[in-house]
Motif scaffolding. Structure first.
Motif, PDB file in Angstrom:
ATOM      1  N   ASN A 179       0.797  -1.276   0.025  1.00  0.00           N
ATOM      2  CA  ASN A 179      -0.073  -0.121   0.101  1.00  0.00           C
ATOM      3  C   ASN A 179       0.801   1.321   0.088  1.00  0.00           C
ATOM      4  N   PHE A 180       2.120   1.262   0.622  1.00  0.00           N
ATOM      5  CA  PHE A 180       2.934   2.402   0.703  1.00  0.00           C
ATOM      6  C   PHE A 180       3.598   2.448  -0.791  1.00  0.00           C
ATOM      7  N   VAL A 181       3.800   1.357  -1.445  1.00  0.00           N
ATOM      8  CA  VAL A 181       4.361   1.554  -2.955  1.00  0.00           C
ATOM      9  C   VAL A 181       3.433   1.927  -3.771  1.00  0.00           C
ATOM     10  N   GLU A 182       2.322   1.181  -3.679  1.00  0.00           N
ATOM     11  CA  GLU A 182       1.201   1.421  -4.781  1.00  0.00           C
ATOM     12  C   GLU A 182       0.048   1.535  -4.057  1.00  0.00           C
ATOM     13  N   PRO A 183      -0.446   2.888  -3.892  1.00  0.00           N
ATOM     14  CA  PRO A 183      -1.985   3.226  -2.868  1.00  0.00           C
ATOM     15  C   PRO A 183      -3.050   2.577  -3.380  1.00  0.00           C
ATOM     16  N   ALA A 184      -3.868   2.033  -2.644  1.00  0.00           N
ATOM     17  CA  ALA A 184      -4.938   1.642  -3.328  1.00  0.00           C
ATOM     18  C   ALA A 184      -5.853   2.521  -4.078  1.00  0.00           C
ATOM     19  N   PRO A 185      -6.632   2.391  -5.179  1.00  0.00           N
ATOM     20  CA  PRO A 185      -7.231   3.574  -5.907  1.00  0.00           C
ATOM     21  C   PRO A 185      -8.391   4.108  -4.891  1.00  0.00           C
ATOM     22  N   LEU A 186      -8.706   5.174  -5.225  1.00  0.00           N
ATOM     23  CA  LEU A 186      -9.793   6.155  -4.485  1.00  0.00           C
ATOM     24  C   LEU A 186     -11.051   5.406  -5.010  1.00  0.00           C
ATOM     25  N   PRO A 187     -12.280   5.155  -4.098  1.00  0.00           N
ATOM     26  CA  PRO A 187     -13.295   4.683  -4.437  1.00  0.00           C
ATOM     27  C   PRO A 187     -14.259   5.440  -5.595  1.00  0.00           C
ATOM     28  N   SER A 188     -14.907   4.988  -6.597  1.00  0.00           N
ATOM     29  CA  SER A 188     -15.624   5.549  -7.428  1.00  0.00           C
ATOM     30  C   SER A 188     -16.710   6.494  -7.014  1.00  0.00           C
ATOM     31  N   LEU A 189     -17.361   7.555  -7.497  1.00  0.00           N
ATOM     32  CA  LEU A 189     -18.509   8.044  -7.257  1.00  0.00           C
ATOM     33  C   LEU A 189     -19.672   7.297  -7.426  1.00  0.00           C
ATOM     34  N   PRO A 190     -20.790   7.384  -6.378  1.00  0.00           N
ATOM     35  CA  PRO A 190     -21.615   6.640  -6.457  1.00  0.00           C
ATOM     36  C   PRO A 190     -22.434   6.757  -7.709  1.00  0.00           C
ATOM     37  N   THR A 191     -22.999   5.714  -8.239  1.00  0.00           N
ATOM     38  CA  THR A 191     -23.963   5.690  -9.675  1.00  0.00           C
ATOM     39  C   THR A 191     -25.411   6.208  -9.064  1.00  0.00           C
ATOM     40  N   THR A 192     -26.229   6.517  -9.986  1.00  0.00           N
ATOM     41  CA  THR A 192     -27.474   6.768  -9.893  1.00  0.00           C
ATOM     42  C   THR A 192     -28.451   5.511  -9.409  1.00  0.00           C
ATOM     43  N   TRP A 193     -27.928   4.353  -9.430  1.00  0.00           N
ATOM     44  CA  TRP A 193     -28.626   3.091  -9.041  1.00  0.00           C
ATOM     45  C   TRP A 193     -28.193   3.163  -7.491  1.00  0.00           C
ATOM     46  N   GLU A 194     -27.044   3.428  -7.083  1.00  0.00           N
ATOM     47  CA  GLU A 194     -26.755   3.527  -5.596  1.00  0.00           C
ATOM     48  C   GLU A 194     -27.671   4.671  -4.965  1.00  0.00           C
ATOM     49  N   ALA A 195     -27.592   5.643  -5.740  1.00  0.00           N
ATOM     50  CA  ALA A 195     -28.477   6.744  -5.131  1.00  0.00           C
ATOM     51  C   ALA A 195     -29.944   6.167  -4.742  1.00  0.00           C
ATOM     52  N   ARG A 196     -30.610   5.785  -5.926  1.00  0.00           N
ATOM     53  CA  ARG A 196     -31.806   5.023  -5.894  1.00  0.00           C
ATOM     54  C   ARG A 196     -31.834   3.732  -4.757  1.00  0.00           C
ATOM     55  N   LEU A 197     -30.982   3.270  -4.580  1.00  0.00           N
ATOM     56  CA  LEU A 197     -30.946   2.192  -3.624  1.00  0.00           C
ATOM     57  C   LEU A 197     -30.762   2.795  -2.039  1.00  0.00           C
ATOM     58  N   ASN A 198     -30.027   3.918  -1.984  1.00  0.00           N
ATOM     59  CA  ASN A 198     -29.955   4.707  -0.530  1.00  0.00           C
ATOM     60  C   ASN A 198     -31.801   5.095  -0.302  1.00  0.00           C
ATOM     61  N   TRP A 199     -32.354   5.793  -1.302  1.00  0.00           N
ATOM     62  CA  TRP A 199     -33.835   6.125  -1.122  1.00  0.00           C
ATOM     63  C   TRP A 199     -34.600   4.927  -0.672  1.00  0.00           C
ATOM     64  N   SER A 200     -34.628   3.808  -1.313  1.00  0.00           N
ATOM     65  CA  SER A 200     -35.334   2.698  -1.002  1.00  0.00           C
ATOM     66  C   SER A 200     -34.974   2.196   0.412  1.00  0.00           C
ATOM     67  N   GLU A 201     -33.670   2.139   0.694  1.00  0.00           N
ATOM     68  CA  GLU A 201     -33.270   1.872   2.004  1.00  0.00           C
ATOM     69  C   GLU A 201     -33.737   2.977   3.100  1.00  0.00           C
ATOM     70  N   ALA A 202     -33.627   3.945   2.873  1.00  0.00           N
ATOM     71  CA  ALA A 202     -34.333   4.863   3.804  1.00  0.00           C
ATOM     72  C   ALA A 202     -35.763   4.496   3.909  1.00  0.00           C
ATOM     73  N   TRP A 203     -36.522   4.089   3.346  1.00  0.00           N
ATOM     74  CA  TRP A 203     -37.979   3.685   3.094  1.00  0.00           C
ATOM     75  C   TRP A 203     -37.953   2.480   4.220  1.00  0.00           C
ATOM     76  N   LYS A 204     -37.192   1.578   3.943  1.00  0.00           N
ATOM     77  CA  LYS A 204     -36.910   0.421   4.405  1.00  0.00           C
ATOM     78  C   LYS A 204     -36.672   0.462   6.150  1.00  0.00           C
ATOM     79  N   ASP A 205     -35.902   1.435   6.314  1.00  0.00           N
ATOM     80  CA  ASP A 205     -35.471   1.711   7.557  1.00  0.00           C
ATOM     81  C   ASP A 205     -36.645   2.295   8.356  1.00  0.00           C
ATOM     82  N   ARG A 206     -37.360   3.205   7.680  1.00  0.00           N
ATOM     83  CA  ARG A 206     -38.587   3.880   8.259  1.00  0.00           C
ATOM     84  C   ARG A 206     -39.672   2.599   8.635  1.00  0.00           C
ATOM     85  N   TRP A 207     -39.856   1.757   7.659  1.00  0.00           N
ATOM     86  CA  TRP A 207     -40.821   0.700   7.874  1.00  0.00           C
ATOM     87  C   TRP A 207     -40.478  -0.157   9.031  1.00  0.00           C
TER      88      TRP A 207
END
Length: 106
Positions: free
Chosen positions: A45-73
């Motif tokens: 990891n010192f010689v070759e650092p791990a790549p940065l995580p990619s930005l969330p896609t629209t599907w993941e954003a939609r997944l977070n919305w549904s997860e919020a509803w599931k949490d409320r339920w």
């Protein structure tokens, strides 16, 4: 009897010492292996650092919305179950019995 008990005692002592020494050796080797893997990962990891995580896609954003509803339920269900467990069912039964007795008396 002296020969057999001495022989069995010697075999038992020898095998137990061998077993314990082999068990300690295996534990030491496992600890060394874990340390070496950790050190190798740190150096890699010192010689070759791990790549940065990619930005969330629209599907993941939609997944977070549904997860919020599931949490409320789930929160509503948990509260309903807690209310059911908090009810004094003996008191409810006594109240119903008193009501039925009053109705019967009329």
């Amino acid at each position: 009897m002296g020969f057999t008990t001495g022989f069995i005692g010697g075999v038992t002592l020898t095998t137990s010492l061998l077993y314990l020494s082999i068990a300690i050796h295996q534990r030491n080797r496992a600890a060394q292996s874990t340390l070496l893997r950790h050190q190798a990962a740190t150096l890699n990891n010192f010689v070759e650092p791990a790549p940065l995580p990619s930005l969330p896609t629209t599907w993941e954003a939609r997944l977070n919305w549904s997860e919020a509803w599931k949490d409320r339920w789930n929160a509503e269900l948990e509260n309903a179950v807690r209310r059911l467990y908090a009810v004094d069912w003996n008191g409810v039964r006594d109240g119903l019995e008193d009501g039925a007795a009053a109705l019967w008396a009329r």
